[in-house]
Motif scaffolding. Structure first.
Motif, short mmCIF file in Angstrom:
data_model
loop_
_atom_site.label_atom_id
_atom_site.label_comp_id
_atom_site.label_asym_id
_atom_site.label_seq_id
_atom_site.Cartn_x
_atom_site.Cartn_y
_atom_site.Cartn_z
N HIS A 1 0.94 -1.28 0.36
CA HIS A 1 0.00 -0.09 0.03
C HIS A 1 1.18 1.65 -0.02
O HIS A 1 0.63 1.76 -0.91
CB HIS A 1 -1.10 -0.05 1.13
N GLN B 1 1.40 4.37 -3.33
CA GLN B 1 0.81 5.25 -2.90
C GLN B 1 1.75 6.19 -3.39
O GLN B 1 2.22 7.41 -3.76
CB GLN B 1 0.20 5.70 -1.58
N GLN C 1 1.87 9.76 -6.67
CA GLN C 1 1.78 10.74 -5.91
C GLN C 1 2.71 11.60 -7.27
O GLN C 1 3.09 12.47 -8.04
CB GLN C 1 3.13 10.71 -5.07
N TRP D 1 -6.36 10.07 0.83
CA TRP D 1 -5.76 8.59 0.56
C TRP D 1 -7.04 6.79 0.10
O TRP D 1 -7.63 7.07 1.03
CB TRP D 1 -4.58 8.20 1.20
N CYS E 1 -4.85 -3.50 -3.49
CA CYS E 1 -4.62 -1.63 -3.18
C CYS E 1 -5.04 -0.57 -4.22
O CYS E 1 -4.63 -1.41 -5.34
CB CYS E 1 -2.83 -2.26 -3.31
N GLN F 1 -5.89 2.91 -5.62
CA GLN F 1 -5.31 5.16 -5.38
C GLN F 1 -6.49 5.63 -7.02
O GLN F 1 -6.64 5.49 -7.71
CB GLN F 1 -3.73 5.31 -5.76
#
Length: 179
Positions: free
Chosen positions: A42, A46, A50, A85, A113, A115
């Motif tokens: 995870h 992330q 980003q 998030w 997972c 995003q």
């Protein structure tokens, strides 16, 4: 030269793990193992998201329902704290999906997972897609393009997006045995 050794219990390749002897791949049959891997993966995902957003003008949802450009908030701890998030998929939902969609085959669960990156224009979205596709540490496993002209928006109540299943192949992921 540093050699890395991975415990066979956690090394995963597309829903498969090394068998007890480390000689072959067997499907993962334990949802707890998938969640252990997801917990490690995870923060790596992330971080990748980003970087892609910073490079392509991507935005993230905030706790108040608006969106912020990552390049505008990444250096400001207070502003970063407002980003909402994506979280690891709820276990009850994962179990439901395994039963309803995958015939109780846990190894087919590949979207634990998650995003989201939001874009102001389709051009920015396309630029991000190209950035991800060109990332040497990413293997694109599947792309669902709900922006395509042939996609029937009625099937999703008008919702449009591009979703991807990716495999991260970089040292951080390998060191945790989750690549």
């Amino acid at each position: 030269q540093v050699r890395h050794y991975y415990h066979p219990f956690v090394v995963s390749l597309r829903g498969r793990a090394l068998d007890g002897d480390g000689r072959g791949l067997v499907p993962i049959k334990d949802i707890d193992q998938i969640y252990a891997q997801a917990t490690c993966l995870h923060p790596i995902l992330q971080s990748k998201v980003q970087a892609w957003a910073a490079e392509t003008g991507g935005m993230f949802p905030t706790l108040d329902g608006s969106f912020v450009k990552w390049s505008d908030v990444r250096e400001d701890p207070h502003a970063r704290a407002t980003v909402k998030w994506g979280q690891v998929k709820n276990e009850a939902r994962a179990i439901e999906k395994v039963i309803r969609c995958y015939g109780e085959d846990v190894s087919r669960l590949v979207d634990v997972c998650r995003q989201t990156i939001v874009f102001a224009t389709v051009g920015d979205l396309a630029r991000c897609f190209q950035t991800i596709a060109n990332d040497q540490h990413i293997e694109l496993l599947r792309v669902k393009n709900r922006m395509a002209p042939h996609f029937d928006g009625k099937a999703s109540a008008g919702f449009r997006n591009v979703s991807m299943n990716v495999r991260i192949r970089e040292e951080d992921a390998r060191s945790f045995g989750v690549d």
